[in-house]
Scaffold this active site. Structure first.
Site, short mmCIF file in Angstrom:
data_model
loop_
_atom_site.label_atom_id
_atom_site.label_comp_id
_atom_site.label_asym_id
_atom_site.label_seq_id
_atom_site.Cartn_x
_atom_site.Cartn_y
_atom_site.Cartn_z
CD GLU B 380 -2.56 -1.65 2.41
OE1 GLU B 380 -2.46 -0.93 3.42
OE2 GLU B 380 -3.13 -2.76 2.40
CD GLU B 412 -4.01 -5.02 4.46
OE1 GLU B 412 -5.20 -5.26 4.17
OE2 GLU B 412 -3.59 -3.88 4.72
CG ASP B 437 -0.81 -4.25 14.90
OD1 ASP B 437 -1.17 -4.32 16.07
OD2 ASP B 437 0.30 -3.78 14.57
CG HIS B 482 -2.39 0.87 14.05
ND1 HIS B 482 -3.73 0.67 14.30
CD2 HIS B 482 -2.32 1.28 12.76
CE1 HIS B 482 -4.43 0.98 13.21
NE2 HIS B 482 -3.59 1.34 12.26
#
Ligand code: TPP
Ligand code: MG
Lengths: 79, 682
Positions: B380, B412, B437, B482
């Site tokens: 990304e 993902e 994560d 995160h």
């Protein structure tokens, strides 16, 4: 050719099954694909078909409770 | 005259095609029945997913796919495998779990692969194959080799997230993929009407701006003609097509499965119109062939299958040495194996200068892209102008082109799947999963596919994929979703290598090593260290995976750690030194492979071990290290092995709490002191 008939593993959780009825009699000639006995599992039943053509021999009587893999009969083929 | 001649040529071609399709269907049906006979006789005992009712689909595709076109298929696989050209002997031997099988018996009926015939993956995970197909197709697109990737899957798979992610990526990247949905109208025990309101799955294709075609999957010629267009489009570089082939599953989900969820009458009718027999009748009715010709085809198929079954029966089971081969390219990387001394590859490192961890990562990527055309980078926002959310990939797409450095949708599973497929096809992909994560949303690709494909293929395929990912814990801004450190999850999955560098020098050398490694590697980049500078040589060098490094020598205890807690441990060691305690800081650098010799050497020398990691202590990788030390060094330890990990809570946001959650230098110091006092560390 001789084909042993063992109780198939018809479900992941199956440990044993009941041979509730022979659909072809002892000594009968059966064709591959024909139902030969009814196997009862915990919640369902299936007709087990002949894996080969030939003369069927019973090794266990109807009503036997058998673990997966137990020999319940055999088919003696022509070849 | 000329017209007449060409028409008759067309007729001949059509006749040949028809017979060819029938032959494939006959070979499929014979193979499927042979396995079911062995299951009926109790000779074989496994979950088998019959293919009766679906024979026509791959039979129609077969004449269109070259041997080197890629295929990705599912557990309901017999038809697809036979059609792709894998020798029946190898298929049957695999189903019998024999050493002579496609995967040496290690894959089994749900996981055959045969790269010789382009069959790259057979997955047991519903939807799991689609993202991988994209990667294979991406490799073809980059190489302009004209190959097509065919991925087949069931109707049920259209409900999965992987399906959506894969079509999203295939569409925007215009990948040469044909998505073949074999709609047999059931997903296990649930019928179409119970899980979708769509009258046709082909409608879904609209949502991805790709052609969606619905075709009669009982008719191989219909499938053939529809697929012809799809495959031609793909080969011309015009992108993917979604092909829905409608058929009907002619029995329960698996061999022996209950059929009570299926409408009896519909099933009976479908059986009466079973595709193999129906096609046979049609060939005869249309006068395209004769009964003797068809009978000869059937007899030949049967003989071939019987020979293959006999071959399987006679073949030996794999020997015990096969158990732990093909986990990794080399057995040496297995935990507990004696590792031969590895030498640092010098390359030509010239002058060293101080750069940050983040710059070291950028440099490694730059060098990898420059050295090897096979290296591709994606994730990304990785392409310019963004150059990544933390600018690590800045400038790379400008330098190496947007084909090799590519931004992806927020998908993902599609990212990791594309990496797996590209790696299977021989590229050296480097995928970025922004923050570790987010691995949690693509764990299927990571753990069920990347990790296991080498093993499931009996070593015939490999996944030299690197996944870079941030650990963003203890930087004071991210909170529970995160900030985790999930390396232990990965280490628990055989087949994955796990690198956790702590310094710019290690980051650069280990990242280059991961990219060159033939196994899938997950490379953790701790944000807490990201902007810390350190000495890094210019140019190329690698650090072997599985080589720990003593970051500070000491004689009283060993602090065993990796990742950002190395720095915390060094601070703690400095503090301890003031009290006269000489703590050694052993940086594992990679937890798989694990440098057990270095670990044992250090701890047996100091007699005390304190394990420190940012991951949650309970059930964390430290527990493995502790167990290992106890097993190997019991009696030689001066104190019980201690651990300092994160507390058993999600990572809190508040600055009042986050430092209580993570292992800080002061917590490490306290634990070390207790260990020195001979007691427990905490
Ligand atoms: C991710 C995942 N969830 C559930 C299963 C269990 N499962 C195996 S097959 C199947 C049904 C899939 O249906 P469909 O995609 O239509 O394929 P078919 O079996 O009809 O060929 C399910 C739910 C699985 N293997 N993988
Ligand atoms: Mg289905």
């Amino acid at each position: 050719m001789l084909t042993l008939l063992r109780i198939p593993k018809a479900a992941v959780s199956m440990q044993e099954g009941t041979l509730v009825a022979w659909l072809a009699i002892d000594g009968q000639f059966v064709r591959e694909g024909e139902p030969i006995y009814t196997l009862e599992l915990e919640k369902s039943a299936m007709d087990v078909v002949a894996p080969a053509s030939g003369v069927l021999k019973h090794a266990k009587p109807a009503g036997s409770v058998c673990p997966v893999g137990e020999v319940v009969g055999e088919i003696v083929g022509e070849g | 005259m000329a017209k007449f001649a060409s028409e008759s040529q067309v007729d001949t071609d059509r006749r040949q095609l028809t017979v060819r399709c029938y032959r494939t269907m006959s070979r499929i049906a014979e193979s499927d029945q042979a396995i079911q006979r062995a299951l009926s006789a109790g000779e074989l005992q496994f979950q088998y997913y019959p293919v009766s009712g679906q024979e026509a689909i791959p039979a129609g595709l077969e004449p269109l796919l070259n041997r080197d076109d890629y295929a990705v298929i599912t557990y309901r696989c017999m038809h697809d495998i036979v059609a792709k050209g894998t020798p029946l002997k190898e298929i049957m031997a695999e189903m019998y779990g024999r050493a002579s099988g496609t995967s040496k018996g290690k894959g089994g009926p749900m996981h055959l692969s045969d790269p010789n015939s382009g069959l790259m993956v057979t997955t047991g995970i519903v939807g799991g194959g689609l993202p991988i197909a994209n990667g294979l197709a991406w490799a073809s697109q980059l190489r302009r080799d004209g190959r097509v990737t065919m991925v087949s899957f069931g109707d049920g798979a259209t409900s999965t997230g992987a399906f959506h992610e894969a079509l999203t990526l295939a569409s925007i990247w215009r990948l040469p993929v044909v998505f073949v949905c074999q709609n047999n109208q059931y997903a296990e025990y649930t019928s179409l009407a119970e899980y979708t309101r769509l009258p046709s799955f082909a409608l879904k294709a609209d949502g991805y701006a790709m052609p969606g075609i619905r075709v009669d999957g009982n008719d191989p010629l219909a499938v053939h003609d529809a697929a012809q267009d799809a495959i031609d489009r793909a080969r011309r570089g015009e992108g993917p097509t979604f092909l829905e082939a409608v058929c009907y599953r002619l029995q329960g989900h698996a061999f022996g499965s209950d059929e009570s969820h299926m409408d009896k009458l519909t099933l009976e009718r479908a059986r009466a119109e079973a595709p193999v027999q129906a096609f046979r009748r049609r060939l005869l009715a249309e006068g395209l062939t004769s009964e003797p010709e068809l009978a000869a085809i059937d007899a030949a198929a049967r003989a071939e299958v019987m020979e293959a079954i006999e071959f399987a029966r006679q073949s030996p089971l794999p020997g015990p040495e096969e158990l732990d081969s093909d986990v990794f390219a080399s057995r040496e990387d297995l935990p507990g194996e004696t590792r031969s001394a590895r030498t640092r590859q010098a390359g030509s490192p010239s002058a060293s200068r101080r750069i940050t961890f983040s710059a070291a990562v950028t440099e490694a990527l730059d060098i990898a892209l420059a050295r090897d055309q096979k290296v591709v980078l994606f994730g990304e926002d990785v392409a310019d102008p963004a150059g990544g959310v933390v600018k690590v990939t800045k400038g790379l797409s400008a330098k190496y082109g947007s084909e090799r450095v590519r931004s992806t949708p927020i998908a993902e599973s599609a990212i990791v799947g594309a990496g797996i497929g590209a790696a299977l096809a021989g590229l050296r992909p480097v995928a970025e999963i922004m923050i570790n994560d987010f691995l949690e949303v693509c764990m299927d690709q990571v753990a069920n596919h990347a990790a296991k494909l080498r093993y499931m293929s009996g070593g015939r395929t490999q996944v030299p994929l690197t996944i870079r990912t941030l650990t963003a814990g203890f930087v004071g801004s991210f909170g529970a979703q995160h900030s985790q450190s999930l390396e232990g999850w990965l280490a628990h999955t055989p087949g994955l290598k796990v690198a956790c560098p702590s310094t710019p020098f290690d980051a650069k050398g280990l990242l280059l090593a991961c990219i060159e490694d033939d196994d899938p590697c997950v490379f953790f980049e701790p944000m807490r260290c990201y902007f810390t500078p350190g000495e890094v040589p210019e140019g190329y060098y690698t650090i072997p995976l599985g080589e720990a490094d003593i970051k500070r020598p000491g004689s009283d205890l060993t602090i065993v750690t990796y990742g950002w807690t190395v720095a915390e441990s060094l601070v703690a060691a400095t503090g301890l030194a003031r009290e006269g305690i000489a703590a050694e800081v052993l940086d594992l650098r990679t937890i798989v492979p694990l440098d057990i010799p270095a670990l044992l050497e250090s701890v047996s020398r100091t007699g005390r071990a304190l394990i420190v990691h940012a991951a949650v202590e309970f059930g964390g990788f430290g527990a493995e290290l502790s167990a290992l030390l106890n097993e190997r060094l019991h009696g030689r330890l001066k104190a019980p092995v201690g651990r300092v990990g994160a507390r058993y809570t999600p990572v809190p946001f508040s600055q009042g709490l986050e430092p209580l959650h993570f292992p800080t230098a002061s917590r490490i110091e306290t634990a070390a002191r207790k260990l020195m006092e001979g007691g427990r560390s905490c």
